[in-house]
Design a protein around this motif. Structure first.
Motif, PDB file in Angstrom:
ATOM      1  N   ILE A 267       0.387  -1.095   0.037  1.00 40.61           N
ATOM      2  CA  ILE A 267      -0.129   0.165  -0.285  1.00 40.61           C
ATOM      3  C   ILE A 267       0.829   1.327   0.432  1.00 40.61           C
ATOM      4  N   GLU A 268       1.729   1.408   0.788  1.00 40.99           N
ATOM      5  CA  GLU A 268       2.563   3.096   0.855  1.00 40.99           C
ATOM      6  C   GLU A 268       3.343   2.247  -0.411  1.00 40.99           C
ATOM      7  N   THR A 269       3.892   1.126  -1.521  1.00 34.80           N
ATOM      8  CA  THR A 269       4.425   1.925  -2.698  1.00 34.80           C
ATOM      9  C   THR A 269       4.095   2.262  -3.229  1.00 34.80           C
ATOM     10  N   PHE A 270       2.049   1.597  -3.178  1.00 33.17           N
ATOM     11  CA  PHE A 270       1.175   2.370  -4.008  1.00 33.17           C
ATOM     12  C   PHE A 270       0.768   3.700  -4.216  1.00 33.17           C
ATOM     13  N   ASP A 271       1.791   4.424  -2.934  1.00 35.92           N
ATOM     14  CA  ASP A 271       1.539   5.601  -2.947  1.00 35.92           C
ATOM     15  C   ASP A 271       2.179   6.109  -3.441  1.00 35.92           C
ATOM     16  N   ALA A 272       3.428   6.172  -3.244  1.00 35.76           N
ATOM     17  CA  ALA A 272       4.718   5.994  -3.757  1.00 35.76           C
ATOM     18  C   ALA A 272       4.221   6.537  -5.384  1.00 35.76           C
ATOM     19  N   GLN A 273       3.713   5.585  -5.616  1.00 37.94           N
ATOM     20  CA  GLN A 273       3.918   5.567  -7.035  1.00 37.94           C
ATOM     21  C   GLN A 273       3.064   6.295  -7.771  1.00 37.94           C
ATOM     22  N   SER A 275       2.068   9.643  -6.313  1.00 40.45           N
ATOM     23  CA  SER A 275       2.973  10.581  -6.127  1.00 40.45           C
ATOM     24  C   SER A 275       4.425  11.037  -6.868  1.00 40.45           C
ATOM     25  N   ALA A 276       4.094   9.398  -8.075  1.00 39.47           N
ATOM     26  CA  ALA A 276       5.379   9.956  -8.878  1.00 39.47           C
ATOM     27  C   ALA A 276       4.715   9.746 -10.405  1.00 39.47           C
ATOM     28  N   GLN A 277       3.599  10.092 -10.412  1.00 40.34           N
ATOM     29  CA  GLN A 277       2.614  10.574 -11.482  1.00 40.34           C
ATOM     30  C   GLN A 277       2.554   8.634 -12.519  1.00 40.34           C
ATOM     31  N   LYS A 278       2.564   8.589 -11.884  1.00 39.37           N
ATOM     32  CA  LYS A 278       2.121   6.751 -12.488  1.00 39.37           C
ATOM     33  C   LYS A 278       1.069   6.110 -12.107  1.00 39.37           C
ATOM     34  N   ASN A 279       0.564   5.793 -13.585  1.00 34.42           N
ATOM     35  CA  ASN A 279      -1.366   5.486 -13.719  1.00 34.42           C
ATOM     36  C   ASN A 279      -1.270   3.712 -13.428  1.00 34.42           C
ATOM     37  N   VAL A 280      -1.540   3.972 -12.128  1.00 34.60           N
ATOM     38  CA  VAL A 280      -1.694   2.852 -11.892  1.00 34.60           C
ATOM     39  C   VAL A 280      -2.755   2.540 -10.659  1.00 34.60           C
ATOM     40  N   GLN A 281      -3.198   1.337 -10.425  1.00 29.12           N
ATOM     41  CA  GLN A 281      -3.963   1.013  -9.599  1.00 29.12           C
ATOM     42  C   GLN A 281      -4.285  -0.552  -8.299  1.00 29.12           C
ATOM     43  N   GLN A 296      -5.830   2.897   7.632  1.00 34.58           N
ATOM     44  CA  GLN A 296      -5.555   3.819   7.910  1.00 34.58           C
ATOM     45  C   GLN A 296      -3.514   4.071   7.443  1.00 34.58           C
ATOM     46  N   PHE A 297      -3.183   3.630   6.665  1.00 33.36           N
ATOM     47  CA  PHE A 297      -1.798   3.745   5.308  1.00 33.36           C
ATOM     48  C   PHE A 297      -2.420   4.709   5.059  1.00 33.36           C
ATOM     49  N   GLN A 298      -1.217   5.697   4.163  1.00 34.10           N
ATOM     50  CA  GLN A 298      -1.486   6.466   3.384  1.00 34.10           C
ATOM     51  C   GLN A 298      -1.001   5.637   1.994  1.00 34.10           C
ATOM     52  N   GLY A 299      -2.402   6.072   1.250  1.00 38.78           N
ATOM     53  CA  GLY A 299      -2.443   5.143   0.001  1.00 38.78           C
ATOM     54  C   GLY A 299      -3.386   4.263  -0.141  1.00 38.78           C
ATOM     55  N   ALA A 300      -4.544   3.732   1.288  1.00 39.37           N
ATOM     56  CA  ALA A 300      -5.178   2.851   1.555  1.00 39.37           C
ATOM     57  C   ALA A 300      -6.850   3.412   1.104  1.00 39.37           C
ATOM     58  N   GLU A 301      -7.101   4.998   0.807  1.00 40.62           N
ATOM     59  CA  GLU A 301      -8.249   5.614   0.263  1.00 40.62           C
ATOM     60  C   GLU A 301      -8.248   5.490  -1.481  1.00 40.62           C
ATOM     61  N   GLN A 302      -7.065   5.009  -1.855  1.00 44.36           N
ATOM     62  CA  GLN A 302      -6.958   5.008  -3.449  1.00 44.36           C
ATOM     63  C   GLN A 302      -7.294   3.541  -3.630  1.00 44.36           C
ATOM     64  N   THR A 303      -6.500   2.790  -2.361  1.00 49.60           N
ATOM     65  CA  THR A 303      -6.817   0.966  -3.278  1.00 49.60           C
ATOM     66  C   THR A 303      -8.506   0.271  -2.837  1.00 49.60           C
ATOM     67  N   ILE A 304      -8.474  -0.425  -4.140  1.00 47.91           N
ATOM     68  CA  ILE A 304      -9.946  -1.081  -3.964  1.00 47.91           C
ATOM     69  C   ILE A 304      -9.830  -1.889  -3.352  1.00 47.91           C
ATOM     70  N   PHE A 305     -10.450  -2.370  -1.893  1.00 45.12           N
ATOM     71  CA  PHE A 305     -10.892  -3.376  -0.887  1.00 45.12           C
ATOM     72  C   PHE A 305     -12.325  -4.471  -1.412  1.00 45.12           C
TER      73      PHE A 305
END
Length: 427
Positions: A267-273, A275-281, A296-305
């Motif tokens: 999840i944290e790496t996804f958030d970094a991606q 931030s680096a303007q990568k088109n990922v989900q 609660q982790f940074q990036g979880a709001e954009q993660t699909i559970f």
């Protein structure tokens, strides 16, 4: 212990370790090696096997689902199965044992999706006595497994076991590090009180040897249903539901949501991606005790559970992603890696267990040395284009074409025969 079938066929020559060879030496002195391997299965008696487990479908975990496939395979080969397990609210419709013994169930603390069986010794002992198995195979080392071990020993029934979950490693992730040594001591004692332990990988075999398991160890691998898990199940409609376009790289995780899986790293790496303007989900399939913490982790709001998925829904989710990401470092095998590959996904994982066995570096995925999270993150941050990922996924699917369940079933059957034969023919 004698076996009526064996005595009828081979007589009283129990001092021969291999009765098949003895038969051929007595009856085909000139060509007793001819087609020996073909006839071995014809003359070996079918076994009556008592299988003891504290997890069983519809529970969703690698142990339960793998055991289901192994039981189905053994039964198809003609073996009779007594299944000893905790009672469940729902019934598994995919397998009907020849006999069944159900004990009361208790939820595992801090792991509500799993349960263990009450140690109902009299009930288990009576079930064994009534079924009269040739061998008892204990899959889990919990209270029910321990009860079965004691009951089988009392009745002098040969015992094999399986090692599927590295509990001694799990404890570190549940703030229970002080239990590592006692758990290791118990597991060592448990498996050394069986005649043979089945392990799913060479890595697990080495780990057991390192903390003192001295009984015979026999590798029983894992397989994958390439009809159920296939790139043909890809769904553009599901990708639309995920809100992704043709240029979006969908990273998928499937499995328990539990601390030992280290999903927060993904999840944290996804958030970094992002931030680096990568088109990922990032899409996460599964449920477990770590769900609220992960959100609660940074990036979880954009993660699909997506929660737990099974059957066709799970197959479609696999096939509709572009790459499978797996950060766990405490697996005995990792069935989900095979399922993802069969579904046409390249893999990002650590270099051990299933991934080590099946993934080829930079051909069907990327493998990081265990303990090197920085390399794992780097592999995620430098993923190639979707086109390249899909090409690698085609190779991954091809690599699983011969990874069905037939071989693991045969490996387990051979392990059971080895112990049952020693009991019958070696006095």
């Amino acid at each position: 212990m004698s076996h009526p079938y064996a005595e009828a066929f081979f007589g009283k020559q129990q001092h021969f370790r291999d009765p098949i060879k003895f038969y051929f030496k007595q009856n085909h002195k000139n060509n007793h090696d001819t087609a020996l391997y073909d006839l071995r299965d014809l003359v070996r008696p079918r076994l009556k096997i008592a299988i003891v487990t504290e997890t069983w479908p519809p529970e969703i975990n690698g142990v339960a689902l793998s055991l289901l496939q192994l039981c189905k395979g053994l039964q198809q080969l003609g073996h009779k199965i007594l299944l000893i397990r905790p009672e469940q609210r729902e019934v598994c419709a995919d397998f009907k044992p020849n006999k069944e013994c159900l004990v009361k169930a208790q939820t595992i603390p801090r792991y509500p999706s799993l349960q263990f069986g009450w140690p109902q010794y009299i009930k288990v002992s009576q079930a064994l006595s009534d079924f009269a198995p040739d061998i008892v195979h204990i899959v889990t080392e919990g209270p029910l497994g321990l009860t079965a071990l004691q009951a089988a020993k009392a009745q002098k029934i040969p015992i094999t076991s399986g090692f599927h979950s590295p509990f001694q490693d799990f404890s570190r992730f549940f703030d229970l590090a002080f239990l590592v040594k006692p758990i290791q001591h118990y597991l060592r004692w448990f498996h050394n009180n069986t005649q043979l332990t089945c392990v799913p990988s060479v890595d697990t075999e080495k780990a057991l040897r390192q903390f003192g398991v001295t009984c015979d160890l026999h590798i029983v691998g894992r397989g994958v249903d390439i009809q159920r898990f296939s790139p043909t199940h890809r769904s553009e409609a599901l990708r639309e539901r995920w809100g992704v376009n043709a240029d979006t790289t969908v990273m998928l995780y499937v499995g328990r949501l539990s601390p030992e899986k280290e999903i927060e790293l993904i999840i944290e790496t996804f958030d970094a991606q992002r931030s680096a303007q990568k088109n990922v989900q990032l899409v996460i399939v599964g449920d477990g005790p770590d769900l609220s913490r992960l959100k609660q982790f940074q990036g979880a709001e954009q993660t699909i559970f997506m929660g737990s998925l099974t059957g066709q829904d799970l197959a479609v989710a696999y096939a509709s992603a572009d790459v499978f990401v797996f950060a766990s470092q405490v697996e005995t095998f990792g069935n989900v890696v095979l399922e993802a590959m069969a579904s046409g996904l390249p893999i990002v994982a650590y270099n051990y267990a299933c991934a080590q066995q099946y993934v080829k570096q930079q051909q069907t995925g990327w493998l990081s040395p265990r303990g090197q999270a920085a390399q794992f993150i780097q592999d995620l941050m430098t993923l190639p284009s979707r086109y390249q990922l899909n090409k690698m996924g085609e190779q991954a699917a091809y690599a699983t074409q011969r990874a069905g369940w037939q071989k693991p079933v045969q490996q387990l059957e051979n392990a059971l025969y080895q112990v049952a034969q020693e009991s019958v023919f070696v006095s």
